[in-house]
Scaffold this motif. Structure first.
Motif, PDB file in Angstrom:
ATOM      1  N   ARG A 130      -3.727  24.313  48.661  1.00  0.00           N
ATOM      2  CA  ARG A 130      -4.551  24.011  47.491  1.00  0.00           C
ATOM      3  C   ARG A 130      -3.926  22.957  46.581  1.00  0.00           C
ATOM      4  O   ARG A 130      -4.568  22.487  45.653  1.00  0.00           O
ATOM      5  CB  ARG A 130      -4.843  25.282  46.694  1.00  0.00           C
ATOM      6  CG  ARG A 130      -5.692  26.271  47.451  1.00  0.00           C
ATOM      7  CD  ARG A 130      -6.160  27.432  46.599  1.00  0.00           C
ATOM      8  NE  ARG A 130      -7.053  28.265  47.381  1.00  0.00           N
ATOM      9  CZ  ARG A 130      -6.666  29.213  48.221  1.00  0.00           C
ATOM     10  NH1 ARG A 130      -5.378  29.478  48.362  1.00  0.00           N
ATOM     11  NH2 ARG A 130      -7.538  29.907  48.909  1.00  0.00           N
ATOM     12  N   GLY A 131      -2.660  22.629  46.804  1.00  0.00           N
ATOM     13  CA  GLY A 131      -2.065  21.578  45.980  1.00  0.00           C
ATOM     14  C   GLY A 131      -0.571  21.771  45.797  1.00  0.00           C
ATOM     15  O   GLY A 131      -0.011  22.822  46.118  1.00  0.00           O
ATOM     16  N   SER A 132       0.065  20.729  45.253  1.00  0.00           N
ATOM     17  CA  SER A 132       1.502  20.785  44.999  1.00  0.00           C
ATOM     18  C   SER A 132       1.754  21.574  43.715  1.00  0.00           C
ATOM     19  O   SER A 132       0.835  21.835  42.930  1.00  0.00           O
ATOM     20  CB  SER A 132       2.042  19.362  44.830  1.00  0.00           C
ATOM     21  OG  SER A 132       1.463  18.784  43.663  1.00  0.00           O
ATOM     22  N   GLU A 133       3.012  21.922  43.516  1.00  0.00           N
ATOM     23  CA  GLU A 133       3.374  22.648  42.306  1.00  0.00           C
ATOM     24  C   GLU A 133       3.035  21.822  41.064  1.00  0.00           C
ATOM     25  O   GLU A 133       2.460  22.327  40.095  1.00  0.00           O
ATOM     26  CB  GLU A 133       4.874  22.957  42.364  1.00  0.00           C
ATOM     27  CG  GLU A 133       5.351  23.769  41.187  1.00  0.00           C
ATOM     28  CD  GLU A 133       6.862  23.852  41.104  1.00  0.00           C
ATOM     29  OE1 GLU A 133       7.529  23.870  42.156  1.00  0.00           O
ATOM     30  OE2 GLU A 133       7.374  23.889  39.967  1.00  0.00           O
ATOM     31  N   GLU A 134       3.376  20.549  41.125  1.00  0.00           N
ATOM     32  CA  GLU A 134       3.147  19.655  39.986  1.00  0.00           C
ATOM     33  C   GLU A 134       1.657  19.581  39.624  1.00  0.00           C
ATOM     34  O   GLU A 134       1.261  19.654  38.454  1.00  0.00           O
ATOM     35  CB  GLU A 134       3.662  18.271  40.386  1.00  0.00           C
ATOM     36  CG  GLU A 134       3.736  17.273  39.283  1.00  0.00           C
ATOM     37  CD  GLU A 134       4.072  15.884  39.848  1.00  0.00           C
ATOM     38  OE1 GLU A 134       4.137  15.717  41.087  1.00  0.00           O
ATOM     39  OE2 GLU A 134       4.244  14.978  39.031  1.00  0.00           O
TER      40      GLU A 134
END
Ligand SMILES: Cc1cc2nc3c(=O)[nH]c(=O)nc-3n(C[C@H](O)[C@H](O)[C@H](O)COP(=O)(O)OP(=O)(O)OC[C@H]3O[C@@H](n4cnc5c(N)ncnc54)[C@H](O)[C@@H]3O)c2cc1C
Ligand code: FES
Ligand code: FES
Lengths: 290, 167
Positions: A262-266
């Motif tokens: 679903r996406g990077s941590e940032e």
């Protein structure tokens, strides 16, 4: 995909259900809507030997107001919560959240009790319950006890419920006039679990000062997270863009999202900040009757 | 231990013996031989297995057959009378609401409940209403038209556009 074999029990009373839980110990699991449990059983992530279906127990599905508290029976389905006039009156957040939980067929089965008892930080109700300062009622052989929502979630798929307890009710204080609530989650497609989600309920006085606030975060921490510093950034303060920006920044710093499909941590931290801003504004607008 | 259950299937009461782990969709397809209900994903996502359980649209791949004990189920085989298309089926036919047809039975069962709850839905309400049903062929536009057609027909007003879109 077919679950591993198990014995199926469908008790007709709470007492029978609790007796079965006590008899079978860790080998038993409660079945409510089944829309988290059955998928896990099909994948053999869950392999209970006994399934105790509580759908046949009368009196576990209701939404009512009593002495300043809204009480929701654990077996209330998402579809019932979505269409409840009582909930619409006090908590616009439920219309926001239910529409974003899965899809109509899943909402016809999934229950609010199961959504919380599953103990999954990806589920949407936990953050909402934090914003609304809810209390969970657990019933066992010795009677019922109240568990504040902040003491309910323990770890990955674990909650404060004991093995022989059934979540029977959720209690939410009816907020005073001048209160608004809102929820939104970022999702890749309709029905997906949240990339990040934010629940807010706040109360404002005539001067725009925040008198009470709850902020819960979905799927950006191993367990559902209350954004404590964000709440403090607004409590007792005027709700203006400066304070909202601070609350948003704190939430993005205090969550612990992990990078996944679903996406990077940032990215997730950035989205938490955006959603906190938007949901505080939306809740404040609703609080002021706009 | 197998369980004996009583289920009303498309209006006919049936007594069946099932294993507790038998999924409702497998009971429907393999014991009752009603193969109009499809399995698309087997992970509760696609809606191809949608049926009505006591009038509510549900994904039969995520319900146990034993949970249907004492209840009534309706499948795609149970919605038309005397070989006549019902208004939703007719809407799909008139508006080119299907290509391969794999999603269609689940779509139609879901739309049956949607139109019961909301006989005159807006396009947006239809799109939210079928958000649990995936179609890999049509691009949904003609399905939305099929629902508008069925809604008009069921309310007795002139039917909406029958000009299908080809995209
Ligand atoms: C395709 C799909 C998409 C989904 N998307 C979302 C989403 O976007 N957001 C979201 O929040 N959820 C989502 N869900 C999960 C869904 O909302 C589930 O219904 C919910 O998480 C669990 O509720 P249930 O009643 O189905 O519980 P069940 O699956 O029956 O039970 C879940 C767990 O809780 C325990 N349990 C259940 N009820 C009780 C009780 N009363 N007392 C004690 N223990 C109990 C069970 O033993 C089990 O371990 C999705 C599910 C599917 C299949
Ligand atoms: S097969 Fe049941 S939802 Fe896809
Ligand atoms: S018509 Fe082919 S999947 Fe919908």
């Amino acid at each position: 995909m077919i679950p591993q074999s198990f014995q199926y029990e469908s008790p007709g009373t709470m007492a029978d259900a609790i007796a079965l839980l006590e008899k079978h110990g860790d080998e038993a699991k409660i079945l409510s809507g089944g829309h988290s449990l059955i998928p896990m059983m099909k994948l053999r992530f869950a392999t209970p030997e006994y399934l105790i279906d509580i759908n046949g127990i009368p009196g576990l599905s209701y939404i009512r107001e009593e002495k300043g508290t809204v009480k929701i029976g654990a077996l209330s389905r998402e579809a019932e919560i979505e269409h409840s006039d009582l909930l619409k009156k006090h908590f616009p957040i439920f219309a926001d959240v239910t529409k974003l939980i899965a899809d109509p067929q899943v909402r016809n089965r999934g229950t609010i009790g199961g959504n919380l008892a599953h103990g999954d930080a990806a589920n949407d109700h936990p953050a909402v319950m934090m914003a609304l300062q809810a209390t969970v009622i657990a019933t066992g052989s010795g009677g019922s006890r109240s568990i504040p929502i902040d003491e309910f979630f323990f770890g990955f798929y674990t909650t404060a419920l004991k093995q022989n307890e059934i979540l029977t009710e959720i209690q939410i204080p009816v907020p005073p006039a001048g209160t608004g609530s809102a929820y939104h989650k970022l999702e890749r497609k309709v029905g997906d679990y949240a990339t990040a989600g934010v629940a807010v309920q706040l109360t404002v006085d005539g001067k725009g000062v925040c008198k009470a606030i709850g902020i819960g975060l979905t799927n950006v921490n191993p367990i559902p997270l209350r954004a404590v510093r964000s709440e403090q950034a607004l409590l007792g303060k005027v709700i203006n863009s400066e304070n909202i920006a601070l609350a948003a920044q704190f939430a993005s710093e205090d969550c612990n999202p992990s990078a996944d499909l679903r996406g990077s941590e940032e990215y997730k931290r950035a989205m938490v900040a955006v959603l906190v801003k938007r949901m505080v504004l939306k809740a404040a607008e609703r609080a002021m009757g706009k | 231990m197998n369980k004996v259950i009583t289920v009303t299937v498309n209006g006919v009461q049936q007594v069946l013996e099932v294993e507790p782990r038998t999924l409702l969709v497998h009971m429907i397809r393999e014991i009752l031989n009603l193969t109009g209900t499809h399995i698309g994903c087997d992970t509760s996502s696609c809606g191809a297995c949608t049926i009505l359980l006591d009038g509510k649209s549900v994904k039969s791949c995520t319900i146990l057959a034993v949970q249907a004990n004492g209840k009534s189920i309706t499948t795609i085989e149970g919605i038309s009378t005397e070989g006549e298309l019902n208004p939703i089926q007719e809407g799909f036919k008139e508006n080119h609401g299907l290509h391969c047809g794999f999603c269609t039975p689940g779509m139609i069962m879901r739309i049956t409940e949607l139109l019961k709850d909301n006989p005159d839905p807006t396009e947006e309400e239809i799109r939210w209403g079928i958000s649990g049903n995936l179609c890999r062929c049509t691009g949904y536009n003609n399905i939305v038209k099929a629902v508008l057609y069925a809604s008009a027909k069921m309310r007795g007003v002139p039917t909406a556009s029958t000009e299908p879109e080809f995209v």
